[in-house]
Write a protein that holds these residues in place. Sequence first.
Motif, PDB file in Angstrom:
ATOM      1  N   SER A   1       0.812  -1.224   0.000  1.00 58.43           N
ATOM      2  CA  SER A   1       0.000   0.000   0.000  1.00 58.43           C
ATOM      3  C   SER A   1       0.845   1.274   0.000  1.00 58.43           C
ATOM      4  O   SER A   1       0.318   2.370   0.161  1.00 58.43           O
ATOM      5  N   LEU A   2       2.167   1.132  -0.181  1.00 59.20           N
ATOM      6  CA  LEU A   2       3.025   2.313  -0.130  1.00 59.20           C
ATOM      7  C   LEU A   2       2.707   3.264  -1.277  1.00 59.20           C
ATOM      8  O   LEU A   2       2.641   2.842  -2.432  1.00 59.20           O
ATOM      9  N   PRO A   3       2.542   4.558  -0.986  1.00 62.65           N
ATOM     10  CA  PRO A   3       2.377   5.527  -2.075  1.00 62.65           C
ATOM     11  C   PRO A   3       3.681   5.689  -2.849  1.00 62.65           C
ATOM     12  O   PRO A   3       4.765   5.333  -2.360  1.00 62.65           O
ATOM     13  N   ALA A   4       3.580   6.255  -4.051  1.00 67.82           N
ATOM     14  CA  ALA A   4       4.735   6.355  -4.940  1.00 67.82           C
ATOM     15  C   ALA A   4       5.890   7.105  -4.290  1.00 67.82           C
ATOM     16  O   ALA A   4       7.058   6.705  -4.444  1.00 67.82           O
ATOM     17  N   GLU A   5       5.583   8.180  -3.549  1.00 65.52           N
ATOM     18  CA  GLU A   5       6.666   8.966  -2.955  1.00 65.52           C
ATOM     19  C   GLU A   5       7.442   8.166  -1.910  1.00 65.52           C
ATOM     20  O   GLU A   5       8.652   8.371  -1.721  1.00 65.52           O
ATOM     21  N   GLU A   6       6.767   7.220  -1.243  1.00 70.85           N
ATOM     22  CA  GLU A   6       7.468   6.400  -0.254  1.00 70.85           C
ATOM     23  C   GLU A   6       8.304   5.309  -0.918  1.00 70.85           C
ATOM     24  O   GLU A   6       9.345   4.911  -0.389  1.00 70.85           O
TER      25      GLU A   6
ATOM     26  N   ARG B   1       9.815   5.754  -3.827  1.00 71.80           N
ATOM     27  CA  ARG B   1      11.008   6.500  -4.245  1.00 71.80           C
ATOM     28  C   ARG B   1      11.912   6.791  -3.063  1.00 71.80           C
ATOM     29  O   ARG B   1      13.146   6.681  -3.148  1.00 71.80           O
ATOM     30  N   SER B   2      11.317   7.170  -1.945  1.00 70.98           N
ATOM     31  CA  SER B   2      12.102   7.462  -0.748  1.00 70.98           C
ATOM     32  C   SER B   2      12.921   6.242  -0.327  1.00 70.98           C
ATOM     33  O   SER B   2      14.114   6.338  -0.035  1.00 70.98           O
ATOM     34  N   GLY B   3      12.295   5.078  -0.327  1.00 71.54           N
ATOM     35  CA  GLY B   3      12.999   3.865   0.064  1.00 71.54           C
ATOM     36  C   GLY B   3      14.100   3.480  -0.899  1.00 71.54           C
ATOM     37  O   GLY B   3      15.189   3.071  -0.494  1.00 71.54           O
ATOM     38  N   TYR B   4      13.828   3.642  -2.182  1.00 68.70           N
ATOM     39  CA  TYR B   4      14.830   3.256  -3.170  1.00 68.70           C
ATOM     40  C   TYR B   4      16.028   4.199  -3.186  1.00 68.70           C
ATOM     41  O   TYR B   4      17.111   3.832  -3.669  1.00 68.70           O
ATOM     42  N   ALA B   5      15.875   5.401  -2.643  1.00 71.53           N
ATOM     43  CA  ALA B   5      17.044   6.275  -2.513  1.00 71.53           C
ATOM     44  C   ALA B   5      18.103   5.611  -1.636  1.00 71.53           C
ATOM     45  O   ALA B   5      19.302   5.673  -1.935  1.00 71.53           O
ATOM     46  N   GLU B   6      17.677   4.962  -0.570  1.00 74.13           N
ATOM     47  CA  GLU B   6      18.642   4.276   0.297  1.00 74.13           C
ATOM     48  C   GLU B   6      19.187   3.007  -0.368  1.00 74.13           C
ATOM     49  O   GLU B   6      20.348   2.636  -0.154  1.00 74.13           O
ATOM     50  N   VAL B   7      18.383   2.337  -1.185  1.00 71.91           N
ATOM     51  CA  VAL B   7      18.892   1.203  -1.954  1.00 71.91           C
ATOM     52  C   VAL B   7      20.001   1.677  -2.896  1.00 71.91           C
ATOM     53  O   VAL B   7      21.069   1.063  -3.004  1.00 71.91           O
ATOM     54  N   ILE B   8      19.740   2.797  -3.568  1.00 70.69           N
ATOM     55  CA  ILE B   8      20.733   3.372  -4.484  1.00 70.69           C
ATOM     56  C   ILE B   8      21.987   3.778  -3.726  1.00 70.69           C
ATOM     57  O   ILE B   8      23.117   3.577  -4.200  1.00 70.69           O
ATOM     58  N   LYS B   9      21.816   4.325  -2.538  1.00 70.82           N
ATOM     59  CA  LYS B   9      22.972   4.663  -1.701  1.00 70.82           C
ATOM     60  C   LYS B   9      23.821   3.437  -1.435  1.00 70.82           C
ATOM     61  O   LYS B   9      25.059   3.480  -1.555  1.00 70.82           O
ATOM     62  N   HIS B  10      23.197   2.336  -1.088  1.00 69.80           N
ATOM     63  CA  HIS B  10      23.958   1.122  -0.810  1.00 69.80           C
ATOM     64  C   HIS B  10      24.690   0.627  -2.060  1.00 69.80           C
ATOM     65  O   HIS B  10      25.789   0.076  -1.960  1.00 69.80           O
ATOM     66  N   ALA B  11      24.092   0.838  -3.226  1.00 66.06           N
ATOM     67  CA  ALA B  11      24.777   0.464  -4.468  1.00 66.06           C
ATOM     68  C   ALA B  11      26.021   1.323  -4.678  1.00 66.06           C
ATOM     69  O   ALA B  11      27.092   0.818  -5.023  1.00 66.06           O
ATOM     70  N   PHE B  12      25.909   2.629  -4.455  1.00 65.74           N
ATOM     71  CA  PHE B  12      27.070   3.514  -4.589  1.00 65.74           C
ATOM     72  C   PHE B  12      28.193   3.110  -3.647  1.00 65.74           C
ATOM     73  O   PHE B  12      29.379   3.213  -3.980  1.00 65.74           O
ATOM     74  N   LEU B  13      27.849   2.637  -2.473  1.00 69.90           N
ATOM     75  CA  LEU B  13      28.859   2.282  -1.487  1.00 69.90           C
ATOM     76  C   LEU B  13      29.484   0.918  -1.728  1.00 69.90           C
ATOM     77  O   LEU B  13      30.502   0.592  -1.115  1.00 69.90           O
ATOM     78  N   SER B  14      28.893   0.133  -2.641  1.00 70.78           N
ATOM     79  CA  SER B  14      29.332  -1.254  -2.725  1.00 70.78           C
ATOM     80  C   SER B  14      29.687  -1.755  -4.110  1.00 70.78           C
ATOM     81  O   SER B  14      30.701  -2.434  -4.280  1.00 70.78           O
TER      82      SER B  14
ATOM     83  N   PHE C   1      14.699  -0.346 -12.041  1.00 69.68           N
ATOM     84  CA  PHE C   1      13.907   0.641 -11.305  1.00 69.68           C
ATOM     85  C   PHE C   1      13.591   1.799 -12.251  1.00 69.68           C
ATOM     86  O   PHE C   1      14.256   2.820 -12.268  1.00 69.68           O
ATOM     87  N   THR C   2      12.566   1.588 -13.064  1.00 70.53           N
ATOM     88  CA  THR C   2      12.179   2.593 -14.061  1.00 70.53           C
ATOM     89  C   THR C   2      10.797   3.171 -13.800  1.00 70.53           C
ATOM     90  O   THR C   2      10.435   4.191 -14.385  1.00 70.53           O
ATOM     91  N   SER C   3      10.033   2.533 -12.933  1.00 70.58           N
ATOM     92  CA  SER C   3       8.691   3.014 -12.596  1.00 70.58           C
ATOM     93  C   SER C   3       8.311   2.487 -11.225  1.00 70.58           C
ATOM     94  O   SER C   3       8.478   1.287 -10.954  1.00 70.58           O
ATOM     95  N   VAL C   4       7.799   3.350 -10.379  1.00 70.56           N
ATOM     96  CA  VAL C   4       7.417   2.907  -9.035  1.00 70.56           C
ATOM     97  C   VAL C   4       6.198   2.004  -9.066  1.00 70.56           C
ATOM     98  O   VAL C   4       5.942   1.256  -8.118  1.00 70.56           O
TER      99      VAL C   4
ATOM    100  N   ASN D   1      19.366  12.235 -15.090  1.00 71.82           N
ATOM    101  CA  ASN D   1      18.225  12.050 -15.988  1.00 71.82           C
ATOM    102  C   ASN D   1      17.418  10.803 -15.640  1.00 71.82           C
ATOM    103  O   ASN D   1      16.187  10.800 -15.737  1.00 71.82           O
ATOM    104  N   TRP D   2      18.117   9.748 -15.208  1.00 65.88           N
ATOM    105  CA  TRP D   2      17.408   8.550 -14.743  1.00 65.88           C
ATOM    106  C   TRP D   2      16.564   8.874 -13.514  1.00 65.88           C
ATOM    107  O   TRP D   2      15.383   8.515 -13.440  1.00 65.88           O
ATOM    108  N   ILE D   3      17.160   9.570 -12.554  1.00 63.04           N
ATOM    109  CA  ILE D   3      16.461   9.900 -11.312  1.00 63.04           C
ATOM    110  C   ILE D   3      15.244  10.787 -11.590  1.00 63.04           C
ATOM    111  O   ILE D   3      14.167  10.593 -11.019  1.00 63.04           O
ATOM    112  N   ILE D   4      15.398  11.747 -12.481  1.00 58.91           N
ATOM    113  CA  ILE D   4      14.268  12.607 -12.852  1.00 58.91           C
ATOM    114  C   ILE D   4      13.172  11.781 -13.510  1.00 58.91           C
ATOM    115  O   ILE D   4      11.977  11.955 -13.234  1.00 58.91           O
TER     116      ILE D   4
END
Length: 367
Positions: free
Chosen positions: A172-177, A179-192, A204-207, A294-297
């Motif tokens: 039931s998560l709304p789209a903004e949530e 996206r919010s969660g996947y920001a931290e997933v993306i962070k973990h990818a940058f770190l690893s 991850f092309t559409s919520v 551009n991907w993030i936008i």
Amino acid sequence: MERITVKTPSKSYDVFLGNTMTQNIIDFISSNYPSVSTIWIIADIEVHSLYGKQFANELERVFPVTVFEAPSGEQAKSFKVYEEAISHGLRNHVDRNALVIAFGGGAIGDFAGFTASTFMRGIPFISVPTTILAHDSAVGGKVAINHPLGKNMVGQFYQPDGVFFDLDYLKSLPAEEVRSGYAEVIKHAFLSDADFLRELYSNFTSVSELREEYILQCLLRGIKVKAEIVTQDEREHGIRAFLNFGHTYGHAVESASGYGNRTHGESVMIGMIYALYLSEKYCSLSFDLKEFVNWIISVGYDLTVPDHITFTQLLDKMKNDKKSKDGMPVFVLLKEIGEPVLVTVPEEGLIAADTFIRGIYKWAGEK
């Protein structure tokens, strides 16, 4: 059901991921707390309205239960709500043999964990996260509330006794949530792992089109990245600080916007782009930033920093960041993907990065 074990010097515990996990939670409590006096659920009020009553009713068949409903999101993490929660516990005879269950997103996990850590000098808690974002905050034991001058400024390290990630709650998560969660997933990818990041570009092309199995795999990979770091550095004396990638500028934007007025993950996304710009300038990072932006936008992140929020305001908040040294913010930057470093950036560099962020849509060829 999937399981990841988090091992720290103070405690080892398991993170479970699966569906329809309430009975698993009941079995875990019965096995590990045979003399539990009360289950004290500290729940996000909106999540409680959706799922909490059924969850509490099932627990009540086995244990005494009391429920404290906290405001949604960052609004929960205030001194006022903290006092209300403590008063609720005392009025409802919660004692040292009680168990707290954090039921909600990352903010509720922070808040409930902090409440558990301080109530009667500390009672145990388990976390039942209900957002993708919480895959980051539910692991590692950082618990806190906010101060008007800074996010998470009042808190401590206090590990949960277990984490139960029921994927049913994510539906039931709304789209903004999402996206919010996947920001931290993306962070973990940058770190690893650059390959992990590339997989996210592709998948991850559409919520609205994310499959549950793919969400599960992303959660598993993100939790494993964090667990590995926390295992080596529980109390942020070294490499755990790398988990703050994107958070220094992101927290400043989130705080200046007013807690709850934009999601944590979206703020962190802005902070990561800020840090990537600085990484190119100060760490010689070779990275196609325009492709990333551009991907993030395209996925729907709002990267706008409102005009009424000045750089001076943001700088003041960044100077109050917990990593600051000698009055200047310290940033997690990248030499390469998977190779983070801590860097003190001169003020002129911070100004340049802020200017870049404010003009990012024009730079990216958008709007």
